[in-house]
Design a protein around this motif. Structure first.
Motif, short mmCIF file in Angstrom:
data_model
loop_
_atom_site.label_atom_id
_atom_site.label_comp_id
_atom_site.label_asym_id
_atom_site.label_seq_id
_atom_site.Cartn_x
_atom_site.Cartn_y
_atom_site.Cartn_z
N TRP A 1 0.85 -1.19 0.00
CA TRP A 1 0.00 0.00 0.00
C TRP A 1 0.89 1.25 0.00
CZ3 TRP A 1 -0.97 -3.97 3.64
CH2 TRP A 1 -2.07 -4.77 3.35
N PRO A 2 1.34 1.70 -1.16
CA PRO A 2 2.28 2.83 -1.25
C PRO A 2 1.81 4.08 -0.53
CG PRO A 2 2.06 1.74 -3.37
CD PRO A 2 1.02 1.14 -2.48
N GLY A 3 0.50 4.25 -0.41
CA GLY A 3 -0.02 5.44 0.25
C GLY A 3 0.35 5.53 1.72
N VAL A 4 0.70 4.39 2.31
CA VAL A 4 1.08 4.37 3.72
C VAL A 4 2.30 5.25 3.97
CG1 VAL A 4 1.95 2.89 5.60
CG2 VAL A 4 0.07 2.11 4.14
N ALA A 5 3.19 5.31 2.97
CA ALA A 5 4.44 6.07 3.13
C ALA A 5 4.19 7.55 3.37
CB ALA A 5 5.31 5.89 1.88
N GLU A 6 3.03 8.06 2.96
CA GLU A 6 2.73 9.47 3.13
C GLU A 6 2.36 9.81 4.58
OE1 GLU A 6 -0.32 10.43 0.40
OE2 GLU A 6 0.80 9.75 -1.38
N HIS A 7 2.13 8.80 5.40
CA HIS A 7 1.68 9.04 6.77
C HIS A 7 2.68 8.51 7.79
CE1 HIS A 7 -2.20 10.04 4.97
NE2 HIS A 7 -2.13 8.89 4.31
N ARG A 8 3.95 8.57 7.47
CA ARG A 8 4.95 8.01 8.37
C ARG A 8 5.23 8.92 9.56
NH1 ARG A 8 9.18 4.51 4.83
NH2 ARG A 8 9.54 3.69 6.92
N GLY A 9 4.91 10.19 9.45
CA GLY A 9 5.02 11.08 10.59
C GLY A 9 6.45 11.52 10.86
N ALA A 10 6.60 12.28 11.96
CA ALA A 10 7.90 12.84 12.31
C ALA A 10 8.80 11.81 12.98
CB ALA A 10 7.69 14.03 13.24
N ASP A 11 10.08 12.13 12.98
CA ASP A 11 11.08 11.26 13.60
C ASP A 11 11.05 11.41 15.12
OD1 ASP A 11 14.32 10.19 13.08
OD2 ASP A 11 12.71 9.74 11.67
#
Length: 491
Positions: free
Chosen positions: A142-152
């Motif tokens: 689900w490539p879209g998941v990468a957009e919601h990885r959030g801050a470090d």
């Protein structure tokens, strides 16, 4: 009846500083051949095990040479693991209690904590690596998941933390009821991973078709270089199992007899390990034809297969595999080792919880990404495993000839033959320390790095010879007269 003689005639009461229910001799012996076999499947079938087996085929040796090295190495492991298994099965006690025989009732904490630190560090690293594999596969599916990885946060993004925490929690669930839950988990986890790996091998070989070839490397060594690489492959195979060569007794203590230990080890080590190596090579070799390059990371192979179901099943498999090897190689050992430090306050479950918390606090991703930390810290600690093995099993098999007093292992009193000097055995410390210096030098001295794979053997042999030489006079007469095994130690 085993060859071990166990004396229980002293009538001693165990000390709260040395005894709790988890460290006491096992009361139930329900780990049969299958359970030990499944345990070894869980230990071998991991991302690290896959990468290790595949990597040996890129050392410059031809395929048949690698297979011979694997067979010889795992055969040595099989025989050595039987020794560890026999000690655990006969006495019914875990590794830190076995260590009391040679290092003393309190000196054993040194041997236990060295093993515990290694276990906790690798527990954290294995959990993080598997969580990263899950993240990679989630993003692939689900490539879209990468957009919601959030801050470090402390070196991990939110998706990375979520995967890590889930895997961390799942492993805690496995040990929530002690070793019986561990046995039940291993009984199905190991075979399940085998099925998935076999299906992957069949698929990739079919996809490769006529382009499939077992020639994985163009660089082939010859002469002395080939001989050196051959023995390095054997040594690496043995040292891969060096941690469990110390604490396999944590599992074999629950086996009903020696025959069960031998059968479980035979199926789980030579048979299973060679079979897994064959599957690993088939998948790696097929990856050359299918993807145009040799891929030794199974996560990358699964991520490249454009099928969401394969990705999901692969992610689940890697999670199960990581839980399996972490429980076997790290969690169980650390739980017993920490319980041994303060039995009155720490039992098996609390030891596991402490291990899990520490594994998070050390932020294992930073540890793994630091070459110096891996090389000097974990590499140095790993070099200490050989001297520990040399001292403990020279004492148990060669000097005491398996004649021990179980009761006195739990006695905080000079009357215990394992009390030595204030609970420490100076001779074990001397032999172990001298051997450790040489072993560490061989493992960490850069100009001699070609011989680093043999540091474990140097540590074992040197510690065994030194300890035997300075301790043999103490065992000229049999320490114990033959007796029969009676009831378990009671608090």
């Amino acid at each position: 009846m085993s060859d071990t003689t166990i004396d229980r005639s002293g009538g001693f009461q165990p000390s709260a500083r040395l005894h709790n229910d988890d460290l006491a001799p096992a009361k139930e012996r329900n780990w049969g051949t299958y359970s030990l076999f499944a345990m070894w499947m869980s230990d071998v079938h991991s991302i690290g095990g896959y990468t290790f087996a595949a990597g040996l085929f890129f050392t410059g040796l031809v395929g048949w040479q690698v297979f011979v090295a694997l067979v010889l190495g795992i055969t040595v492991v099989f025989f050595l693991m039987n020794l560890t298994g026999f000690a655990g099965q006969a006495t019914g006690v875990p590794y830190p209690v076995i260590a009391r025989i040679s290092f003393g009732v309190f000196g054993a904490n040194l041997a236990a904590l060295i093993r515990a630190v290694i276990a906790i560090a690798w527990y954290g690293i294995q959990t993080w690596l598997a969580s990263q594999a899950v993240v990679v596969l989630l993003v692939a599916a689900w490539p879209g998941v990468a957009e919601h990885r959030g801050a470090d946060f402390l070196g991990l993004d939110m998706l990375g933390w979520a995967a890590f925490v889930v895997l961390w929690a799942l492993q805690l669930l496995v040990i929530r009821r002690g070793m019986e839950t561990v046995r039940r988990f291993q009984d199905w986890a190991g075979p399940a991973i085998w099925v998935v790996m076999f299906v992957l091998a069949v698929w990739i070989v079919v996809e490769a078709g006529s382009d499939f070839s077992l020639n994985l490397t163009d660089e082939q060594k010859s002469g002395s270089a080939a001989v050196h690489a051959f023995f390095v492959a054997i040594a690496l195979t043995i040292t891969y199992f060096s941690t469990l060569l110390l604490n396999f007794c944590d599992f074999s203590r629950f086996a009903p007899d020696r025959r069960t230990v031998v059968r479980g080890n035979f199926l789980g080590l030579p048979v299973n390990f060679i079979g897994f190596a064959v599957v690993t090579v088939a998948v790696t070799a097929g990856s050359i034809a299918v993807f145009g390059e040799a891929i030794t990371d199974p996560v990358e192979i699964v991520a490249r297969i454009d099928n969401i179901w394969v990705t999901v099943i692969g992610a689940i498999t890697f999670v199960i595999a990581t839980i399996g090897i972490n429980v076997v190689a790290n969690f169980v050992s650390a739980s017993y080792d920490l319980a041994n430090v303060a039995p009155k306050y720490i039992d098996f479950r609390r030891g596991g919880l402490i291990s899990a918390v520490v594994a998070v606090l050390i932020t294992p991703w930073h540890l793994y990404n630091s070459p110096a930390a891996i090389f000097y810290f974990l590499g140095g600690l790993g070099a200490l495993l050989g001297p520990l093995f040399g001292v403990i099993f020279t004492d148990y098999f060669l000097l005491r000839r398996q004649r021990i007093s179980i009761e006195e292992l739990y006695l905080d009193d000079p009357r215990s033959r394992y009390y030595y000097k204030r609970g420490w055995n100076p001779k074990a410390l001397i032999a172990g320390t001298i051997a450790a210096v040489f072993s560490l030098f061989l493992a960490l001295y850069k100009p001699w790095e070609a011989w680093a794979p043999f540091s474990w053997f140097v540590g074992v042999i040197l510690a065994a010879v030194l300890y035997y030489a300075i301790s043999a006079r103490d065992f000229r007469q049999p320490e114990l007269e033959p007796t029969t095994r009676t009831e378990e130690v009671q608090p």
